[in-house]
Design an enzyme around this catalytic site. Structure first.
Site, PDB file in Angstrom:
ATOM      1  N   ASP A  23       0.831  -1.204   0.000  1.00 23.25           N
ATOM      2  CA  ASP A  23       0.000   0.000   0.000  1.00 23.25           C
ATOM      3  C   ASP A  23       0.870   1.260   0.000  1.00 23.25           C
ATOM      4  OD1 ASP A  23      -2.873   0.906   0.485  1.00 23.25           O
ATOM      5  OD2 ASP A  23      -1.898   1.924   2.149  1.00 23.25           O
ATOM      6  N   GLU A  45      14.244 -14.999   0.626  1.00 30.17           N
ATOM      7  CA  GLU A  45      14.624 -16.025   1.614  1.00 30.17           C
ATOM      8  C   GLU A  45      13.757 -17.270   1.449  1.00 30.17           C
ATOM      9  OE1 GLU A  45      14.195 -14.129   5.440  1.00 30.17           O
ATOM     10  OE2 GLU A  45      15.853 -12.750   5.055  1.00 30.17           O
TER      11      GLU A  45
HETATM   12  C1  NOJ Z   1      -4.598   2.789  -0.826  1.00 25.76           C
HETATM   13  C2  NOJ Z   1      -5.715   1.865  -0.469  1.00 25.76           C
HETATM   14  O1  NOJ Z   1      -6.074   1.128  -1.605  1.00 25.76           O
HETATM   15  C3  NOJ Z   1      -6.834   2.734   0.046  1.00 25.76           C
HETATM   16  O2  NOJ Z   1      -8.018   1.996   0.221  1.00 25.76           O
HETATM   17  C4  NOJ Z   1      -6.397   3.382   1.325  1.00 25.76           C
HETATM   18  O3  NOJ Z   1      -7.390   4.288   1.760  1.00 25.76           O
HETATM   19  C5  NOJ Z   1      -5.094   4.149   1.147  1.00 25.76           C
HETATM   20  N1  NOJ Z   1      -4.130   3.430   0.373  1.00 25.76           N
HETATM   21  C6  NOJ Z   1      -4.470   4.473   2.483  1.00 25.76           C
HETATM   22  O4  NOJ Z   1      -3.984   3.298   3.070  1.00 25.76           O
END
Ligand code: NOJ
Length: 545
Positions: free
Chosen positions: A215, A263
């Protein structure tokens, strides 16, 4: 010589390159299947639907966060990275889910959220209890404010969900959050932060997880000394000079993640969510880093032949250059479903449309679905991985009229109720034609479903050869039979036609226009809609051999 670590569970087949051309199905766990009757989907629900996913024919599932979370941002506010939200199950449940996926030869990708924790994470609680300048605060980005007595935020940085990216704590300091205030940003220049995330990668890999979706991968390195950046727009410079996103220093983090992922035998896969300009996005996908990066170009593009051709050409070339394979995404949990986007007039502001409960402009559902099926079949013919978002295989439309008091997305609150946000694509999916939540569970679900959802349920579509579910099953099965290598050769087909050949005579031809065009020669193996002999109707894709 180092020995490789052994995961607790492995899939039936052992191809180390499985991720290069996979069909990956995104599960948003809280909205997939509820087995314990609390209105929230759970891990046992995912396990119970593994035969469904197997019949759909997907190679992998990606689970959005299922970790303990106060749910300030749909689980992307993680309170403990190495545990399961008790409302969704236990570690035993995730182990059972991974085992079941592997028995069906389905790989498992989990989300890792490294840019920020939840404000309920033990580290943040410790940071709040500790003094300014303490090691506990140094895991996050705390700063003194500006103005005569520090009453102004340290900079005018804006949060992605609206409002300032800084929140003040009682002792007067401010902390940075690129998203909601409940999502404090970690300081990735702190070695303790780096070491802890590497432990998290090992924790899940040891349990058998085959890959990670990373993310906000482009947000981890920040230059806090640079001048202010008064916007949250995504048009980033090509030289890495933005203070907050896509800085060159971020790549050292992923190089060290790669050594952890390696790993394992086979190495664990990873895909970056990096909203960086295309030429820089591929840097995250280098073999020395994550291996793949999401390509959101089609998701942002109009239904237009020239736009599709440009995007495909650019991304296949970049994939070849970087040694990665491309990724293709039309829908996910952050955007209006593609069956809906394609049914709205070109250029519609979907945030504004949602504010009218989906009434203005008028949505042409049939057209949206016709185009969505055509785009999906085109994408499934491309080399690289295709990401399918739960419910798109049923042809679901965005739930545009969720009552205001049921909305959960932090965007709704942070924008002063002017942007509804992403709940409309996160409504629990319908499994049956009737029942309190159309088979999702035994009680009303955590987000209300539209009244007509039963008509789009698995039960309604299963066995109907013209249904979107049957179409997805057929297309994914044909792709499995036909897909080899990563070559693509363009075929000339006219202004509104996107046509290319893969290998051994396999061709995909899409008519993105509205008028029929002559059907190219060959046997039709899959079609996204009805075709007549001799003609390829508008807004339709066929695969020919
Ligand atoms: C991207 C994620 O897909 C989204 O749902 C989220 O709100 C933001 N990153 C923050 O983590």
């Amino acid at each position: 010589m180092s020995t490789l670590r052994t995961p607790a569970s492995t899939p039936r087949t052992t191809d180390p390159d499985w991720w290069r051309n996979a069909v990956v199905y995104q599960v948003y766990p809280r909205s997939f299947a509820d087995t314990d009757g609390d209105g929230l989907g759970d891990l046992a629900g995912v396990t119970s639907r593994m035969p469904y996913l197997s019949t759909l024919g997907v190679d992998a599932i990606w689970l959005s966060p299922f970790f303990p979370s106060p749910l300030a941002d749909g689980g992307y506010d993680v309170a403990d990275y190495r545990a399961v939200d008790p409302r969704l199950g236990t570690l035993d449940d995730i182990d059972a889910m991974i085992r079941s996926a592997h028995e069906h030869d389905i790989r498992v990708i989990v989300d890792v959220v490294p840019n920020h924790t939840s404000d309920e994470h033990a580290w943040f609680r410790e940071a709040l209890a500790a003094a300014p300048g303490s090691p506990a605060r140094a895991r996050y980005v705390f700063r003194d404010g500006s103005g005569p007595s520090g009453e102004q935020p340290p900079s005018d940085w804006v949060s992605n969900f609206g409002g300032s990216a800084w929140t003040r704590v009682p002792d007067g300091q401010w902390y940075l959050h690129l998203f909601a205030p409940e999502q404090p940003d970690l300081d990735w220049s702190n070695p303790e932060v780096r070491a802890d995330f590497e432990e998290t990668l090992r924790f899940w890999s040891d349990r058998g997880v085959d890959g990670f979706r990373v993310d906000v991968a482009h947000g981890l390195a920040k230059d806090l000394s640079t001048p202010y950046r008064p916007s949250n727009e995504h048009d980033l410079p090509l030289d890495g000079s933005d203070p907050l996103y896509d800085r060159d220093e971020v790549h050292a983090i992923f190089e060290s993640w790669r050594t952890v992922l390696d790993e394992y035998d086979p190495p664990r896969a990873a895909v970056a969510e990096a909203w960086a300009p295309a030429p820089r996005r591929v840097l995250y996908a280098r073999p020395t880093e994550l291996g793949q990066a999401f390509n959101f170009d089609l998701l942002e593009a109009p239904f237009d032949a020239s736009a599709f051709r440009t995007i495909i050409t650019r991304n296949t070339a970049m994939a070849e250059q970087s040694g990665a394979s491309s990724t293709w995404v039309l829908s996910n949990h952050d955007v209006v479903r593609h069956a809906t986007r394609y049914g709205l007039p070109e250029g519609t502001d979907t945030d504004a449309w949602l504010m009218t409960d989906g009434t203005s402009p008028v949505l042409d559902r049939a057209r949206g679905l016709r185009r969505a099926r055509a785009a999906t079949l085109l994408v499934l013919a491309l080399p690289g991985s295709s990401y399918v978002y739960q419910g798109e295989e049923l042809g679901l439309q965005e739930a545009a009229a969720i009552p205001h008091d049921a909305l959960q997305d932090p965007k709704w609150i942070r924008t002063g109720h002017t942007v509804k946000g992403r709940d409309g694509c996160r409504v629990p999916i319908p499994w049956t034609t009737s029942g309190p939540s159309f088979g999702f569970g035994s009680v009303p679900p955590h987000l209300p479903q539209p009244a007509d959802f039963g008509a789009w349920s698995v039960e309604a579509e299963d066995g109907d050869p013209s249904s979107t579910l049957s179409f997805y099953r057929e297309a994914i099965a044909a792709r499995r039979r036909l897909q080899q290598g990563e070559d693509l050769t363009w075929i000339e087909g006219g202004a509104d036609v996107v046509a290319f050949a893969r290998h051994d005579g396999w061709r995909s031809v899409t008519n993105l226009g509205t008028e029929a065009v002559p059907m190219p020669p060959g046997e039709v193996v899959v079609a996204s809609g009805p075709v007549t002999a001799g003609e390829l109707p508008g807004e339709t894709t066929v695969w020919l051999v």
